[in-house]
Design a protein around this motif. Sequence first.
Motif, PDB file in Angstrom:
ATOM      1  N   SER A  42      40.259  17.792   1.365  1.00 14.75           N
ATOM      2  CA  SER A  42      38.769  17.266   1.914  1.00 14.75           C
ATOM      3  C   SER A  42      39.018  18.111   3.252  1.00 14.75           C
ATOM      4  N   GLU A  43      40.038  19.305   4.114  1.00 18.02           N
ATOM      5  CA  GLU A  43      39.581  20.044   4.440  1.00 18.02           C
ATOM      6  C   GLU A  43      39.236  20.977   4.199  1.00 18.02           C
ATOM      7  N   ILE A  44      39.816  21.720   3.180  1.00 21.77           N
ATOM      8  CA  ILE A  44      39.072  22.529   2.459  1.00 21.77           C
ATOM      9  C   ILE A  44      38.051  22.731   1.904  1.00 21.77           C
ATOM     10  N   MET A  45      37.553  21.540   0.941  1.00 23.24           N
ATOM     11  CA  MET A  45      35.984  21.090   0.998  1.00 23.24           C
ATOM     12  C   MET A  45      35.198  21.344   2.194  1.00 23.24           C
ATOM     13  N   THR A  46      35.536  20.744   3.086  1.00 23.93           N
ATOM     14  CA  THR A  46      34.412  20.375   4.149  1.00 23.93           C
ATOM     15  C   THR A  46      34.462  22.031   5.251  1.00 23.93           C
ATOM     16  N   ILE A  47      35.328  22.816   4.743  1.00 24.21           N
ATOM     17  CA  ILE A  47      35.187  24.113   5.602  1.00 24.21           C
ATOM     18  C   ILE A  47      34.348  25.353   4.745  1.00 24.21           C
ATOM     19  N   LEU A  48      34.526  24.828   3.718  1.00 20.15           N
ATOM     20  CA  LEU A  48      34.277  25.871   2.993  1.00 20.15           C
ATOM     21  C   LEU A  48      32.410  25.458   3.067  1.00 20.15           C
ATOM     22  N   ILE A  49      31.834  24.005   2.737  1.00 18.60           N
ATOM     23  CA  ILE A  49      30.637  23.311   2.932  1.00 18.60           C
ATOM     24  C   ILE A  49      30.108  23.819   4.057  1.00 18.60           C
ATOM     25  N   HIS A  50      31.052  23.436   4.682  1.00 15.19           N
ATOM     26  CA  HIS A  50      30.532  23.848   6.358  1.00 15.19           C
ATOM     27  C   HIS A  50      30.226  25.401   7.248  1.00 15.19           C
ATOM     28  N   PHE A  51      30.235  26.303   6.392  1.00 15.61           N
ATOM     29  CA  PHE A  51      30.090  27.553   6.657  1.00 15.61           C
ATOM     30  C   PHE A  51      28.562  27.896   6.324  1.00 15.61           C
ATOM     31  N   HIS A  52      28.387  27.493   4.920  1.00 15.42           N
ATOM     32  CA  HIS A  52      27.246  27.522   4.399  1.00 15.42           C
ATOM     33  C   HIS A  52      25.976  26.793   5.185  1.00 15.42           C
ATOM     34  N   SER A  54      26.425  26.753   8.808  1.00 16.41           N
ATOM     35  CA  SER A  54      26.935  27.176  10.009  1.00 16.41           C
ATOM     36  C   SER A  54      25.860  28.726  10.539  1.00 16.41           C
ATOM     37  N   ARG A  55      25.397  29.544   9.502  1.00 17.03           N
ATOM     38  CA  ARG A  55      24.070  30.613   9.464  1.00 17.03           C
ATOM     39  C   ARG A  55      24.943  31.852   9.545  1.00 17.03           C
ATOM     40  N   TYR A  56      26.799  32.099   9.691  1.00 14.64           N
ATOM     41  CA  TYR A  56      26.926  33.331   9.617  1.00 14.64           C
ATOM     42  C   TYR A  56      26.927  34.040   8.265  1.00 14.64           C
ATOM     43  N   ARG A  57      26.895  35.414   8.244  1.00 14.52           N
ATOM     44  CA  ARG A  57      26.554  36.006   7.099  1.00 14.52           C
ATOM     45  C   ARG A  57      27.827  35.873   5.982  1.00 14.52           C
ATOM     46  N   ILE A 247      19.467  31.059   3.673  1.00 18.15           N
ATOM     47  CA  ILE A 247      19.981  29.997   4.275  1.00 18.15           C
ATOM     48  C   ILE A 247      21.647  29.872   4.103  1.00 18.15           C
ATOM     49  N   SER A 248      21.972  29.958   2.468  1.00 18.68           N
ATOM     50  CA  SER A 248      22.957  28.950   2.006  1.00 18.68           C
ATOM     51  C   SER A 248      23.883  30.215   1.916  1.00 18.68           C
ATOM     52  N   ASN A 264      32.139  29.760  -4.059  1.00 22.04           N
ATOM     53  CA  ASN A 264      31.077  30.177  -2.743  1.00 22.04           C
ATOM     54  C   ASN A 264      29.618  29.075  -3.556  1.00 22.04           C
ATOM     55  N   LEU A 265      29.677  29.649  -4.794  1.00 19.22           N
ATOM     56  CA  LEU A 265      28.252  29.251  -5.554  1.00 19.22           C
ATOM     57  C   LEU A 265      27.851  27.863  -5.077  1.00 19.22           C
ATOM     58  N   PHE A 266      29.305  26.844  -5.619  1.00 24.51           N
ATOM     59  CA  PHE A 266      29.547  25.566  -5.908  1.00 24.51           C
ATOM     60  C   PHE A 266      28.924  24.749  -3.639  1.00 24.51           C
ATOM     61  N   ALA A 267      29.423  25.424  -2.874  1.00 22.54           N
ATOM     62  CA  ALA A 267      29.712  25.172  -1.422  1.00 22.54           C
ATOM     63  C   ALA A 267      28.593  25.418  -0.861  1.00 22.54           C
ATOM     64  N   GLY A 268      27.449  26.842  -1.524  1.00 24.82           N
ATOM     65  CA  GLY A 268      26.449  26.859  -1.106  1.00 24.82           C
ATOM     66  C   GLY A 268      25.077  25.249  -1.010  1.00 24.82           C
ATOM     67  N   MET A 269      25.172  25.109  -2.891  1.00 27.00           N
ATOM     68  CA  MET A 269      24.253  24.409  -3.454  1.00 27.00           C
ATOM     69  C   MET A 269      24.645  23.011  -2.347  1.00 27.00           C
ATOM     70  N   ILE A 270      26.273  22.709  -2.403  1.00 30.76           N
ATOM     71  CA  ILE A 270      26.189  21.013  -1.955  1.00 30.76           C
ATOM     72  C   ILE A 270      25.360  21.490  -0.230  1.00 30.76           C
ATOM     73  N   ALA A 271      26.318  22.295  -0.070  1.00 32.08           N
ATOM     74  CA  ALA A 271      25.399  22.174   1.628  1.00 32.08           C
ATOM     75  C   ALA A 271      23.846  22.220   1.425  1.00 32.08           C
ATOM     76  N   TYR A 272      23.259  22.824   0.382  1.00 28.78           N
ATOM     77  CA  TYR A 272      21.422  22.744   0.317  1.00 28.78           C
ATOM     78  C   TYR A 272      21.128  20.719   0.192  1.00 28.78           C
ATOM     79  N   CYS A 273      22.078  19.925  -0.906  1.00 29.29           N
ATOM     80  CA  CYS A 273      21.843  18.912  -0.706  1.00 29.29           C
ATOM     81  C   CYS A 273      22.184  17.964  -0.075  1.00 29.29           C
ATOM     82  N   ARG A 274      23.183  19.160   0.784  1.00 31.61           N
ATOM     83  CA  ARG A 274      22.929  17.580   1.713  1.00 31.61           C
ATOM     84  C   ARG A 274      21.604  17.800   3.531  1.00 31.61           C
ATOM     85  N   GLN A 275      21.660  18.926   3.538  1.00 29.49           N
ATOM     86  CA  GLN A 275      20.208  19.019   3.913  1.00 29.49           C
ATOM     87  C   GLN A 275      20.121  17.744   4.480  1.00 29.49           C
TER      88      GLN A 275
END
Length: 292
Positions: A42-52, A54-57, A247-248, A264-275
Amino acid sequence: MSLLELFCDVDDFCLEFEPKWQAHLLGSGIKCRNRQGGLCLSEIMTILIHFHQSRYRDFKSYYTRHVQEHLSREFPGLVSYQRFVELMPRALVALAVYLRRSFGRCTGISFVDSTPLAVCRNQRIKRHKVFAGLAARGKTSMGWFFGFKLHLVVNDQGELLGCYLTAGNVDDRRPVPRLAKHLFGKLFGDKGYISQELTAQLMDTLGVHLVTFLRSNMKGRLLPHNDVVLLRKRAIIETINDQLKNISQIEHSRHRSPTNFIVNLFAGMIAYCRQPKKPALHLENYPMLVVA
């Protein structure tokens, strides 16, 4: 969604997912090590999703400059950046299931489109080795690229309903039957989806009406006014594609592993779904356009 809310949601999911996944692996006879590391799933997944979010490039800057410097209390078992990159494939299956659970519901009005995911610049295609045999050259209205195509279906509320990844040279119409499997009502696409065979297949097998603009040489056919109006609203999915890329951060040319590309693709799409706010058409203000 804050980091704490994200972690709680992901951790609740992992508490349900991990026992079932371990039971599946045991039942299939697949041998795998299950040593507990410094970071749980869960910590690994949280970090991966939170990156997308955070607005970091790029992920390395995010991990070394933000996570290690400012989130060490939240993640007491932090590992080095190189070790974390090695741990990323562990989250692949869980991210795929979590993404599927994050999809929205079909409302009867859906939009389909594809967007290119270039994995390198065109000048480096001959030297590119990471995706050799997987990626391919494709062409869009913006020109040639080397990589993949991400095919998406969204509803009028801006929620993702389905996704499909193909090589860059695959026809946009090929994944549509799979993407429309759980849809109903009308599916709107651009002229790249024009096909009498595909339209008939979707209507006969799924009851989904594929609607596209007509070409100039397609005489004797008229579209209902409501369909014309909704086709003009198709830009919603292009806005979503733009947000996913800019953005993601689902597209970049720094991948060194096909597996981590998918992560990276899955985490970015999850970040969008959580907007909390997504592009939406607000069709509740126009009841005459709603498909019953």
